[in-house]
Design a protein around this motif. Structure first.
Motif, mmCIF file in Angstrom:
data_model
loop_
_atom_site.group_PDB
_atom_site.id
_atom_site.type_symbol
_atom_site.label_atom_id
_atom_site.label_comp_id
_atom_site.label_asym_id
_atom_site.label_seq_id
_atom_site.Cartn_x
_atom_site.Cartn_y
_atom_site.Cartn_z
ATOM 1 N N LEU A 6 0.874 -1.176 0.000
ATOM 2 C CA LEU A 6 0.000 0.000 0.000
ATOM 3 C C LEU A 6 0.910 1.224 0.000
ATOM 4 C CD1 LEU A 6 -2.375 -1.214 2.841
ATOM 5 C CD2 LEU A 6 -2.899 -1.158 0.394
ATOM 6 N N PRO A 7 0.803 2.101 -0.976
ATOM 7 C CA PRO A 7 1.702 3.256 -1.016
ATOM 8 C C PRO A 7 1.443 4.215 0.149
ATOM 9 C CG PRO A 7 0.118 3.351 -2.817
ATOM 10 C CD PRO A 7 -0.117 2.056 -2.102
ATOM 11 N N LEU A 8 2.515 4.597 0.819
ATOM 12 C CA LEU A 8 2.447 5.577 1.908
ATOM 13 C C LEU A 8 2.999 6.880 1.342
ATOM 14 C CD1 LEU A 8 1.932 6.349 4.838
ATOM 15 C CD2 LEU A 8 4.080 5.251 5.464
ATOM 16 N N LEU A 61 6.938 2.873 1.887
ATOM 17 C CA LEU A 61 7.344 4.275 1.844
ATOM 18 C C LEU A 61 8.613 4.414 1.010
ATOM 19 C CD1 LEU A 61 7.134 7.242 2.782
ATOM 20 C CD2 LEU A 61 8.536 6.600 4.755
ATOM 21 N N ASP A 62 8.514 5.150 -0.091
ATOM 22 C CA ASP A 62 9.669 5.489 -0.918
ATOM 23 C C ASP A 62 10.358 6.678 -0.235
ATOM 24 O OD1 ASP A 62 11.397 6.682 -2.790
ATOM 25 O OD2 ASP A 62 10.098 6.187 -4.481
ATOM 26 N N PRO A 68 9.999 13.571 4.259
ATOM 27 C CA PRO A 68 9.376 14.139 5.465
ATOM 28 C C PRO A 68 8.490 13.131 6.211
ATOM 29 C CG PRO A 68 9.198 15.685 3.645
ATOM 30 C CD PRO A 68 9.699 14.387 3.077
ATOM 31 N N ILE A 69 7.873 12.194 5.488
ATOM 32 C CA ILE A 69 7.035 11.189 6.146
ATOM 33 C C ILE A 69 7.904 10.270 7.003
ATOM 34 C CG2 ILE A 69 5.448 9.245 5.811
ATOM 35 C CD1 ILE A 69 4.417 10.669 3.301
ATOM 36 N N ARG A 80 14.325 5.289 15.658
ATOM 37 C CA ARG A 80 15.384 5.933 14.908
ATOM 38 C C ARG A 80 15.175 5.665 13.414
ATOM 39 N NH1 ARG A 80 21.037 3.639 15.944
ATOM 40 N NH2 ARG A 80 21.242 3.316 13.726
ATOM 41 N N HIS A 81 15.391 6.676 12.589
ATOM 42 C CA HIS A 81 15.265 6.485 11.145
ATOM 43 C C HIS A 81 16.361 5.556 10.640
ATOM 44 C CE1 HIS A 81 15.247 7.101 6.855
ATOM 45 N NE2 HIS A 81 16.517 7.416 6.942
ATOM 46 N N GLU A 82 15.965 4.528 9.910
ATOM 47 C CA GLU A 82 16.909 3.664 9.224
ATOM 48 C C GLU A 82 16.315 3.291 7.876
ATOM 49 O OE1 GLU A 82 19.434 1.062 11.410
ATOM 50 O OE2 GLU A 82 18.124 1.199 13.142
#
Length: 113
Positions: A6-8, A61-62, A68-69, A80-82
């Motif tokens: 599902l595209p985010l 999520l691309d 920003p998402i 944490r973003h990875e």
């Protein structure tokens, strides 16, 4: 059966999926389209999906198109973003977080139960 990505693409979707996770857990896969490790992790999920028995919604999520998402995910769910990264959202909270080659659908199955 292929992975039902599902595209985010919209920040509002995070609020919606967090609310929906009170009824059924939700997965988010963060993917960098230029990273070979991320491509390998995505391929692994796609190969294992049919045999995993998972019927959860899985959002894709691309990261390059919707950076920003990703920052909003990190803030909203306290992770944490990875990249690549697979998150399991249950009852509005992140209960499973794995990245790179540590992403395993059997670990997700255990976390869902």
């Amino acid at each position: 059966m292929s992975t039902p990505w599902l595209p985010l693409t919209q920040p509002e979707q995070l609020t919606e999926l967090a609310q929906a996770s009170h009824e059924q857990p939700v997965l988010i896969f963060k993917h960098s389209t230029t990273c070979s490790i991320s491509a390998a992790a995505k391929g692994k999920i796609e190969r294992q999906w049919a045999d995993s028995g998972l019927t959860l919604p899985i959002y894709y999520l691309d990261l390059l198109r919707f950076r920003p998402i990703s920052a909003q995910i990190a803030e909203q769910f306290g992770v944490r973003h990875e990249s690549p990264q697979l998150l399991l959202i249950k009852d509005g909270e992140c209960v499973y977080d794995a990245s790179h080659m540590g992403i395993r659908l059997n670990d997700v199955q255990a976390a869902v139960k």
